[in-house]
Design an enzyme around this catalytic site. Structure first.
Site, short mmCIF file in Angstrom:
data_model
loop_
_atom_site.label_atom_id
_atom_site.label_comp_id
_atom_site.label_asym_id
_atom_site.label_seq_id
_atom_site.Cartn_x
_atom_site.Cartn_y
_atom_site.Cartn_z
N VAL A 130 35.37 40.30 40.46
CA VAL A 130 34.72 40.73 41.70
C VAL A 130 34.81 42.23 41.89
CG1 VAL A 130 35.06 38.53 42.85
CG2 VAL A 130 36.83 40.27 43.00
N SER A 138 36.15 46.03 39.61
CA SER A 138 36.71 46.62 38.40
C SER A 138 36.99 48.09 38.66
CB SER A 138 35.74 46.45 37.22
OG SER A 138 36.27 47.02 36.05
N ALA A 139 38.22 48.50 38.40
CA ALA A 139 38.62 49.88 38.65
C ALA A 139 39.15 50.49 37.36
CB ALA A 139 39.66 49.94 39.76
N SER A 140 39.69 51.69 37.48
CA SER A 140 40.09 52.43 36.29
C SER A 140 41.31 51.84 35.61
CB SER A 140 40.39 53.89 36.68
OG SER A 140 41.37 53.93 37.70
N ILE A 141 42.19 51.19 36.38
CA ILE A 141 43.44 50.67 35.83
C ILE A 141 43.40 49.16 35.62
CG2 ILE A 141 45.92 50.40 36.28
CD1 ILE A 141 45.19 53.21 35.57
N ALA A 142 42.69 48.43 36.46
CA ALA A 142 42.70 46.97 36.40
C ALA A 142 41.40 46.43 36.95
CB ALA A 142 43.88 46.43 37.19
N VAL A 180 39.80 42.69 39.14
CA VAL A 180 40.24 41.65 40.07
C VAL A 180 39.37 40.41 39.94
CG1 VAL A 180 40.65 41.08 42.49
CG2 VAL A 180 41.12 43.39 41.66
N LYS A 223 44.93 40.42 40.14
CA LYS A 223 44.70 41.73 39.55
C LYS A 223 45.29 41.74 38.14
CE LYS A 223 45.11 46.66 40.63
NZ LYS A 223 45.52 47.63 41.66
N ASP A 277 46.25 56.45 47.84
CA ASP A 277 45.01 56.29 47.08
C ASP A 277 43.93 55.71 48.00
OD1 ASP A 277 43.43 56.52 44.85
OD2 ASP A 277 44.10 54.66 43.91
#
Length: 522
Positions: free
Chosen positions: A125, A127-131, A133, A151, A286
């Site tokens: 659902v 998507s980010a730079s580290i992980a 979800v 996550k 953040d």
């Protein structure tokens, strides 16, 4: 060798996406521009510049993606086309294969996916730079079905981050040796701080503990929701938390249609930030729009929802008190006190003339008072303060870099929600209350309560320790020691009487000072 390879990789990406014009704009070296033109002969750049910048940051990895996320909140500093593209980095980073998520979960818990979750949505659902979800359903330890967000850490992150940080350390060393401002800016310490925060993000257990701490801290504020952590389902590579239902804060039109008071939402954001910083010394660092939602549920309508707790900032009591005094003096336009605080803290050389530093700070800050946020660029204020700090050789404090970044995020959010927001007048009552608590008898009583267990342990041991000490000495020496002890006891009794009377006067003075402060200071 790996650093050299990574350096060439970055240079290649910069040239391929046509970012050399931006990167080299601050270098007054004609030969360098000519060399770049030779390297890029025949290059065609068909995509818009914002798209090229976003694609370059995505290809360079998580450190550069985070840099783009910070820039995306500063529409006052960038053209709209670039800001719009960088906003896609907040929660639309290309996802990795869901099969990798499943494999990571099964490896972490040593069970099949169906044994861990009642149901699991393989399509991510967010998507980010580290992980990224996924949504799922678990059965908690009490047998209840709970909707959760799972996550999962991106694979192969640690080697990439280590290579980038090694390169940044080398570049920081160059800046420190070659730049006139190198030692003052402390680039190596700043890089070390950034390295710590990035490595913390790679441990999802640490992120879970950050969320739990913020949830406890914010429990009584009724302004922000922090998801519950399910510790039975947490692992350094997998984090399972309560599924939160909200609208992204960037969708202001949708929030207005739902009846959310946008102006109050902007004020609440400022209150949350200053509460975390000055009351708790533990703040979400953040806070870009991809990590902030707003609840539309009837029982929590209009409250913030915070997500992604990989980066948090901490402040010592000294840092909090110093910052609060600076902010308070700033709100009162007492620029002389701001200058004195910089000298007292050792941030500027002790030979600095107070009146000169005061005049420089006044010239930077005075034009921005009594203006709505839409007419203020905190980035421009910080830039001018940076120019002033260079003149007065102000040392950069690495522990405050995260706070400065978060303050820029807060301003960016406030600008999107309510351009008419007066950031200063909104923050002033909170700092006013906080300073009164620091000056009043509440702090004295709180510190006495904290020290009481230590005193309670030491006091009963004093007679025995005194007896042992005197018993080891010869009789004549013991007699002399006893006489000296009695004389010292009499002096101590007189001192205690003075302290009691002085303490009563001090408390009465504090009460009187609080009254005067409430009436006149603010």
């Amino acid at each position: 060798m790996s650093r050299l390879v990574r350096g060439f990789t970055i240079l290649r990406v910069v040239l391929r996406h046509g970012l050399d014009e931006v990167v080299l704009s601050g270098f007054n070296r004609p030969w360098l521009h000519s060399f770049t033109r030779v390297l890029t002969f025949g290059r065609r750049l068909d995509a818009p510049r914002g798209v090229r910048l976003r694609q370059a940051l995505e290809s360079l990895g998580p450190i550069f993606v985070k840099f783009g996320q910070v820039l995306s909140t500063r529409r006052d500093l960038m053209p709209p086309d670039i800001a719009d593209e960088l906003a896609l980095l907040q929660d639309r980073v290309p996802p990795f294969d869901p099969a990798i998520s499943v494999a990571t979960i099964e490896r972490a818990f040593r069970r099949s996916l169906d044994e861990v979750f009642v149901s699991f949505e393989r399509e991510p659902v967010a998507s980010a730079s580290i992980a990224q979800v996924h949504f799922a359903v678990i059965r908690d330890r009490y047998g209840n079905l709970r909707d959760v967000a799972v996550k999962v850490l991106r694979p192969g992150m640690l080697p990439v981050i280590r290579k980038d940080m090694a390169l940044m350390r080398v570049m920081a060393g160059w800046v420190e040796r070659l730049s006139a401002d190198g030692k003052r800016l402390k680039p190596r310490q700043v890089v070390a701080e950034f390295d710590t925060y990035l490595n913390d993000e790679l441990d999802l257990i640490r992120e879970a503990s950050n969320a739990a701490q913020l949830r406890r801290n914010m429990a009584g504020l009724d302004l922000v929701l922090i998801p519950e952590i399910f510790w039975d389902f947490c692992h350094p590579d997998v984090l399972v938390m309560e599924r939160m239902n909200g609208v992204p804060i960037s969708q202001v039109g949708r929030l207005q249609e739902a009846g959310v008071d946008i102006k109050k939402l902007a004020r609440d954001g400022v209150t949350i930030f200053f509460t975390q910083v000055f009351r708790d010394g533990f703040f979400h660092a953040d806070m870009h729009p991809g990590n902030i939602q707003v609840s539309l549920q009837p029982e929590t309508f209009g409250r913030y929802i915070s997500l992604d707790f990989g980066i948090v900032g901490t402040l010592t009591e000294y840092d909090k008190e110093y910052l609060a005094q600076n902010f308070t003096a700033f709100f009162r336009r007492d620029y002389k006190r701001v200058a004195e605080l910089h000298i007292e803290s050792g941030w500027v050389p002790p030979t600095t003339r107070v009146n000169e530093l005061e005049a420089a700070i006044r010239a930077v800050c005075e034009p921005y008072f009594d203006r709505p946020l839409k007419e203020i660029s905190l980035g421009m204020v910080l830039l001018r303060l940076f120019q002033t700090s260079r003149r007065f050789q102000v040392e950069i404090q690495p522990q405050l870099v995260l706070l400065q970044k978060t303050l820029l995020n807060i301003e960016g959010l406030g600008r999107q929600l309510d351009p008419e927001l007066d950031l200063w007048s909104t923050a002033k009552p909170f700092l006013e209350k906080w300073m009164l608590e620091q000056l009043g008898p509440q702090r004295l009583w709180r510190e006495l309560r904290l020290e009481a267990p230590r005193y309670a342990k030491i006091l009963p041991e004093l007679p025995r320790l005194l007896h042992q000490y005197l018993g080891k000495r010869p009789d004549k020496a013991r007699e002399q020691q006893l006489l000296a002890l009695l004389a010292e006891q009499r002096r101590t009794n007189r001192l205690l009487q003075g302290l009691v009377y002085g303490g009563l006067g001090f408390v009465l003075g504090l009460l009187a000072m609080q009254f005067v402060v409430r009436v006149q200071l603010f």
